[in-house]
Design a protein around this motif. Structure first.
Motif, PDB file in Angstrom:
ATOM      1  N   ASP A 356      54.771  23.413  37.041  1.00 29.75           N
ATOM      2  CA  ASP A 356      53.394  23.405  37.552  1.00 29.75           C
ATOM      3  C   ASP A 356      53.047  24.701  38.266  1.00 29.75           C
ATOM      4  O   ASP A 356      52.117  24.741  39.073  1.00 29.75           O
ATOM      5  CB  ASP A 356      53.174  22.213  38.491  1.00 29.75           C
ATOM      6  N   HIS A 357      53.800  25.789  37.967  1.00 24.76           N
ATOM      7  CA  HIS A 357      53.544  27.075  38.630  1.00 24.76           C
ATOM      8  C   HIS A 357      53.282  28.185  37.618  1.00 24.76           C
ATOM      9  O   HIS A 357      53.767  28.141  36.482  1.00 24.76           O
ATOM     10  CB  HIS A 357      54.726  27.474  39.516  1.00 24.76           C
ATOM     11  N   LEU A 358      52.515  29.140  38.065  1.00 24.30           N
ATOM     12  CA  LEU A 358      52.358  30.383  37.321  1.00 24.30           C
ATOM     13  C   LEU A 358      53.719  31.069  37.266  1.00 24.30           C
ATOM     14  O   LEU A 358      54.378  31.265  38.287  1.00 24.30           O
ATOM     15  CB  LEU A 358      51.352  31.291  38.029  1.00 24.30           C
ATOM     16  N   ALA A 359      54.178  31.424  36.055  1.00 21.17           N
ATOM     17  CA  ALA A 359      55.514  32.001  35.896  1.00 21.17           C
ATOM     18  C   ALA A 359      55.485  33.474  35.535  1.00 21.17           C
ATOM     19  O   ALA A 359      56.447  34.200  35.822  1.00 21.17           O
ATOM     20  CB  ALA A 359      56.290  31.236  34.817  1.00 21.17           C
ATOM     21  N   GLY A 360      54.411  33.921  34.873  1.00 21.93           N
ATOM     22  CA  GLY A 360      54.399  35.323  34.472  1.00 21.93           C
ATOM     23  C   GLY A 360      53.076  35.734  33.869  1.00 21.93           C
ATOM     24  O   GLY A 360      52.201  34.895  33.590  1.00 21.93           O
ATOM     25  N   VAL A 361      52.929  37.025  33.685  1.00 21.80           N
ATOM     26  CA  VAL A 361      51.734  37.603  33.068  1.00 21.80           C
ATOM     27  C   VAL A 361      52.169  38.792  32.239  1.00 21.80           C
ATOM     28  O   VAL A 361      53.076  39.542  32.622  1.00 21.80           O
ATOM     29  CB  VAL A 361      50.698  38.022  34.138  1.00 21.80           C
ATOM     30  N   LEU A 362      51.543  38.947  31.084  1.00 26.89           N
ATOM     31  CA  LEU A 362      51.834  40.063  30.187  1.00 26.89           C
ATOM     32  C   LEU A 362      50.526  40.641  29.696  1.00 26.89           C
ATOM     33  O   LEU A 362      49.615  39.888  29.315  1.00 26.89           O
ATOM     34  CB  LEU A 362      52.695  39.602  29.008  1.00 26.89           C
ATOM     35  N   PRO A 367      44.101  47.999  31.486  1.00 28.25           N
ATOM     36  CA  PRO A 367      44.344  48.909  32.613  1.00 28.25           C
ATOM     37  C   PRO A 367      45.263  48.263  33.636  1.00 28.25           C
ATOM     38  O   PRO A 367      45.261  47.042  33.801  1.00 28.25           O
ATOM     39  CB  PRO A 367      42.942  49.143  33.187  1.00 28.25           C
ATOM     40  N   PRO A 368      46.054  49.068  34.343  1.00 25.92           N
ATOM     41  CA  PRO A 368      47.003  48.513  35.316  1.00 25.92           C
ATOM     42  C   PRO A 368      46.357  47.594  36.345  1.00 25.92           C
ATOM     43  O   PRO A 368      46.960  46.608  36.768  1.00 25.92           O
ATOM     44  CB  PRO A 368      47.604  49.758  35.970  1.00 25.92           C
ATOM     45  N   LYS A 369      45.117  47.905  36.744  1.00 27.84           N
ATOM     46  CA  LYS A 369      44.477  47.091  37.788  1.00 27.84           C
ATOM     47  C   LYS A 369      44.225  45.662  37.337  1.00 27.84           C
ATOM     48  O   LYS A 369      44.115  44.753  38.175  1.00 27.84           O
ATOM     49  CB  LYS A 369      43.171  47.733  38.236  1.00 27.84           C
ATOM     50  N   SER A 370      44.159  45.433  36.024  1.00 28.18           N
ATOM     51  CA  SER A 370      43.868  44.085  35.545  1.00 28.18           C
ATOM     52  C   SER A 370      45.011  43.118  35.809  1.00 28.18           C
ATOM     53  O   SER A 370      44.807  41.902  35.852  1.00 28.18           O
ATOM     54  CB  SER A 370      43.557  44.120  34.042  1.00 28.18           C
ATOM     55  N   ILE A 371      46.207  43.637  35.988  1.00 33.13           N
ATOM     56  CA  ILE A 371      47.367  42.771  36.166  1.00 33.13           C
ATOM     57  C   ILE A 371      47.622  42.466  37.646  1.00 33.13           C
ATOM     58  O   ILE A 371      48.351  41.526  37.976  1.00 33.13           O
ATOM     59  CB  ILE A 371      48.617  43.417  35.518  1.00 33.13           C
ATOM     60  N   ARG A 372      47.016  43.244  38.538  1.00 35.51           N
ATOM     61  CA  ARG A 372      47.343  43.120  39.967  1.00 35.51           C
ATOM     62  C   ARG A 372      47.026  41.751  40.562  1.00 35.51           C
ATOM     63  O   ARG A 372      47.822  41.213  41.327  1.00 35.51           O
ATOM     64  CB  ARG A 372      46.639  44.233  40.744  1.00 35.51           C
ATOM     65  N   PRO A 373      45.859  41.143  40.263  1.00 33.02           N
ATOM     66  CA  PRO A 373      45.611  39.813  40.840  1.00 33.02           C
ATOM     67  C   PRO A 373      46.656  38.784  40.404  1.00 33.02           C
ATOM     68  O   PRO A 373      47.050  37.927  41.200  1.00 33.02           O
ATOM     69  CB  PRO A 373      44.212  39.455  40.310  1.00 33.02           C
ATOM     70  N   TRP A 374      47.084  38.879  39.164  1.00 33.76           N
ATOM     71  CA  TRP A 374      48.108  37.956  38.679  1.00 33.76           C
ATOM     72  C   TRP A 374      49.450  38.240  39.358  1.00 33.76           C
ATOM     73  O   TRP A 374      50.199  37.318  39.683  1.00 33.76           O
ATOM     74  CB  TRP A 374      48.245  38.068  37.165  1.00 33.76           C
ATOM     75  N   GLN A 375      49.741  39.508  39.562  1.00 34.90           N
ATOM     76  CA  GLN A 375      50.975  39.875  40.264  1.00 34.90           C
ATOM     77  C   GLN A 375      50.975  39.282  41.674  1.00 34.90           C
ATOM     78  O   GLN A 375      51.985  38.746  42.149  1.00 34.90           O
ATOM     79  CB  GLN A 375      51.104  41.395  40.326  1.00 34.90           C
ATOM     80  N   TRP A 384      49.964  26.590  39.089  1.00 38.47           N
ATOM     81  CA  TRP A 384      49.281  27.033  37.874  1.00 38.47           C
ATOM     82  C   TRP A 384      47.769  26.789  37.949  1.00 38.47           C
ATOM     83  O   TRP A 384      46.984  27.714  37.727  1.00 38.47           O
ATOM     84  CB  TRP A 384      49.881  26.297  36.680  1.00 38.47           C
ATOM     85  N   ARG A 385      47.368  25.609  38.268  1.00 38.62           N
ATOM     86  CA  ARG A 385      45.939  25.301  38.264  1.00 38.62           C
ATOM     87  C   ARG A 385      45.183  26.128  39.299  1.00 38.62           C
ATOM     88  O   ARG A 385      44.078  26.609  39.047  1.00 38.62           O
ATOM     89  CB  ARG A 385      45.718  23.808  38.532  1.00 38.62           C
ATOM     90  N   GLN A 386      45.785  26.313  40.454  1.00 42.70           N
ATOM     91  CA  GLN A 386      45.122  27.091  41.503  1.00 42.70           C
ATOM     92  C   GLN A 386      44.997  28.549  41.092  1.00 42.70           C
ATOM     93  O   GLN A 386      43.934  29.170  41.248  1.00 42.70           O
ATOM     94  CB  GLN A 386      45.912  26.978  42.806  1.00 42.70           C
ATOM     95  N   ALA A 387      46.064  29.117  40.533  1.00 46.57           N
ATOM     96  CA  ALA A 387      46.031  30.528  40.135  1.00 46.57           C
ATOM     97  C   ALA A 387      45.011  30.758  39.037  1.00 46.57           C
ATOM     98  O   ALA A 387      44.208  31.693  39.103  1.00 46.57           O
ATOM     99  CB  ALA A 387      47.428  30.966  39.665  1.00 46.57           C
ATOM    100  N   VAL A 388      45.009  29.896  38.048  1.00 47.22           N
ATOM    101  CA  VAL A 388      44.089  30.075  36.921  1.00 47.22           C
ATOM    102  C   VAL A 388      42.649  29.876  37.360  1.00 47.22           C
ATOM    103  O   VAL A 388      41.756  30.650  37.001  1.00 47.22           O
ATOM    104  CB  VAL A 388      44.458  29.115  35.772  1.00 47.22           C
ATOM    105  N   SER A 389      42.388  28.864  38.191  1.00 44.48           N
ATOM    106  CA  SER A 389      41.006  28.623  38.618  1.00 44.48           C
ATOM    107  C   SER A 389      40.500  29.743  39.506  1.00 44.48           C
ATOM    108  O   SER A 389      39.344  30.172  39.395  1.00 44.48           O
ATOM    109  CB  SER A 389      40.911  27.272  39.344  1.00 44.48           C
ATOM    110  N   LEU A 390      41.336  30.232  40.386  1.00 50.20           N
ATOM    111  CA  LEU A 390      40.933  31.331  41.271  1.00 50.20           C
ATOM    112  C   LEU A 390      40.562  32.575  40.478  1.00 50.20           C
ATOM    113  O   LEU A 390      39.549  33.213  40.711  1.00 50.20           O
ATOM    114  CB  LEU A 390      42.043  31.641  42.258  1.00 50.20           C
ATOM    115  N   LEU A 391      41.417  32.920  39.526  1.00 48.52           N
ATOM    116  CA  LEU A 391      41.220  34.161  38.810  1.00 48.52           C
ATOM    117  C   LEU A 391      40.121  34.036  37.758  1.00 48.52           C
ATOM    118  O   LEU A 391      39.401  34.976  37.476  1.00 48.52           O
ATOM    119  CB  LEU A 391      42.536  34.613  38.188  1.00 48.52           C
ATOM    120  N   GLU A 392      39.996  32.841  37.182  1.00 47.75           N
ATOM    121  CA  GLU A 392      38.881  32.647  36.249  1.00 47.75           C
ATOM    122  C   GLU A 392      37.564  32.710  36.998  1.00 47.75           C
ATOM    123  O   GLU A 392      36.575  33.250  36.503  1.00 47.75           O
ATOM    124  CB  GLU A 392      39.034  31.296  35.532  1.00 47.75           C
TER     125      GLU A 392
END
Length: 396
Positions: A356-362, A367-375, A384-392
């Motif tokens: 039930d957790h965010l495990a990774g991003v690829l 651009p590098p900045k696009s990965i930072r919120p996921w990092q 998982w649900r919290q991370a996806v809803s926040l970033l969406e």
């Protein structure tokens, strides 16, 4: 136990991890004798460019050293390059070298890395040292044929460089989809199609049983002809020298969350299997960034910091015009979702769920900045649900 500032520390492995450990020890105030030893005759150098810039000819080998001679001199090292460790007596606190000598220690950091797996038959090319890369480079170009056994990141990078140099490349992979175990089937198929689009003869579901003169023999008994063969079927941690030492060995040197293998003994880099408390699992990471970070963590804990090593692992890969970046622990994931972009355009952000957790991003082509919120979400161990809803929501 921690090592006093004047104690003797031995770092076995003149690698990125070993160098990071040595530099950290000095930076953190260790003034005692510091031995850095490795089985290769060279001072610590960078390995990722071997399958990229060195193989392509974009770099000359003189760009590989991680530090200048003056930088190394400033560390006041007892540097023993070209000296292989063949044993350790943990009770007596000594390391035995291949020349028969023994080096005593108060603290020991094991950073001996890995070595390539090989296949039966005549010797084939591997990619681990500058000599390996230069020898393979000399076999590439128009009119040449290369069989690459293994379509993992190393094999894929080498295949991409060889194809760009005009070599006819056959890429052989036993799995139905290359890298599916790590990045998922959809992303794996996209990466595989990039090779096909660049003229590589990619054969999946194809196992290789042995090297033969002029090529390789497949599991079905047929052969693939090639002027040159590169074997990229993974690696083995260099732990044989620790057999009988009493240290835990299980696909690496077994360490706890502090990188501790035994009192006064720490592991770092590709050879270390440690418990990462951020992800709640044991892992051994063969990536350049982790090697340096773990070398620093092991050194600090040897000096008494006692802070868990809980990183978000990071790796990158260059294949053709694709820049691939990934954070987290993607292996064994339960779900992959495209959060931005598209696989078809080879420009996207893929996120991965384990439990039930965010495990990774690829990301590919982002651009590098696009990965930072996921990092940041990974470092915070977001559900998982919290991370996806926040970033969406942020992207809306």
């Amino acid at each position: 136990m921690s090592v006093p500032p004047t104690g003797r520390v031995v770092v076995v492995g003149a690698s990125a991890a070993g160098l990071a450990a040595a530099e950290t020890l000095r930076r953190e105030g260790h003034i005692g004798p510091l031995t850095l030893m490795g089985d290769e005759p060279a001072a610590p150098y960078d390995r990722p460019p071997l399958s990229k810039e060195i193989l392509s000819g974009a770099w000359s080998p003189d760009r590989l050293p991680l530090r200048t001679p003056a930088d190394l001199d400033a560390l006041d090292l007892d540097a023993r390059y070209g000296h292989e460790a063949i044993g350790a007596d943990v009770a007596a606190r000594t390391v035995l070298l291949s020349d028969g000598s023994e080096v005593p220690y108060d603290g020991l950091i094991v950073a001996t890395g890995v070595r390539p797996r090989r296949l039966p038959g005549p010797p084939a090319h591997v990619l681990r040292t500058p000599d390996d890369a230069l020898a393979l480079k000399d076999r590439l170009g128009p009119g040449r044929t290369l069989a690459v056994v293994g379509a993992g990141f190393l094999g894929a990078e080498a295949a991409a460089v060889a194809a760009d140099l005009g070599t006819h490349v056959t890429l052989l992979e036993p799995a139905p989809v290359p890298l599916a175990h790590a990045v998922g089937e959809d992303v794996g198929r996209m990466l595989a199609q990039a090779h096909v689009d660049h003229g590589v003869d990619l054969r999946t579901g194809t196992g290789v049983s042995e090297i033969v003169p002029g090529g390789v023999r497949l599991d079905d008994g047929s052969t693939v002809q090639a002027d040159t063969v590169l074997v990229a079927v993974g690696s083995r941690p260099n732990t044989e020298w620790l057999t009988g030492s009493g240290l835990g060995l299980d696909d690496g040197l077994v360490c706890d969350a502090y990188c501790t293998a035994a009192p006064g003994v720490y592991g770092a880099g590709d050879v270390a299997r440690w418990h990462n408390p951020l992800f709640g699992t044991s892992m051994r990471i063969e990536h350049r960034t982790n090697a340096a970070e773990q070398g620093m963590a092991a050194a600090r804990n040897l000096l008494g910091a006692q802070r868990p090593f809980a990183p978000v692992p990071y790796f990158w890969s260059d294949q053709y015009d694709m820049k691939i970046r990934a954070y987290g622990y993607l292996r064994g994931h339960d779900e992959m979702r495209i959060a931005e972009g598209s696989l078809e355009q080879r420009k996207f952000t893929a996120v991965y769920r384990t439990g039930d957790h965010l495990a990774g991003v690829l990301t590919v082509g982002m651009p590098p900045k696009s990965i930072r919120p996921w990092q940041q979400a990974l470092a915070a161990r977001r559900p998982w649900r919290q991370a996806v809803s926040l970033l969406e929501g942020a992207a809306a």
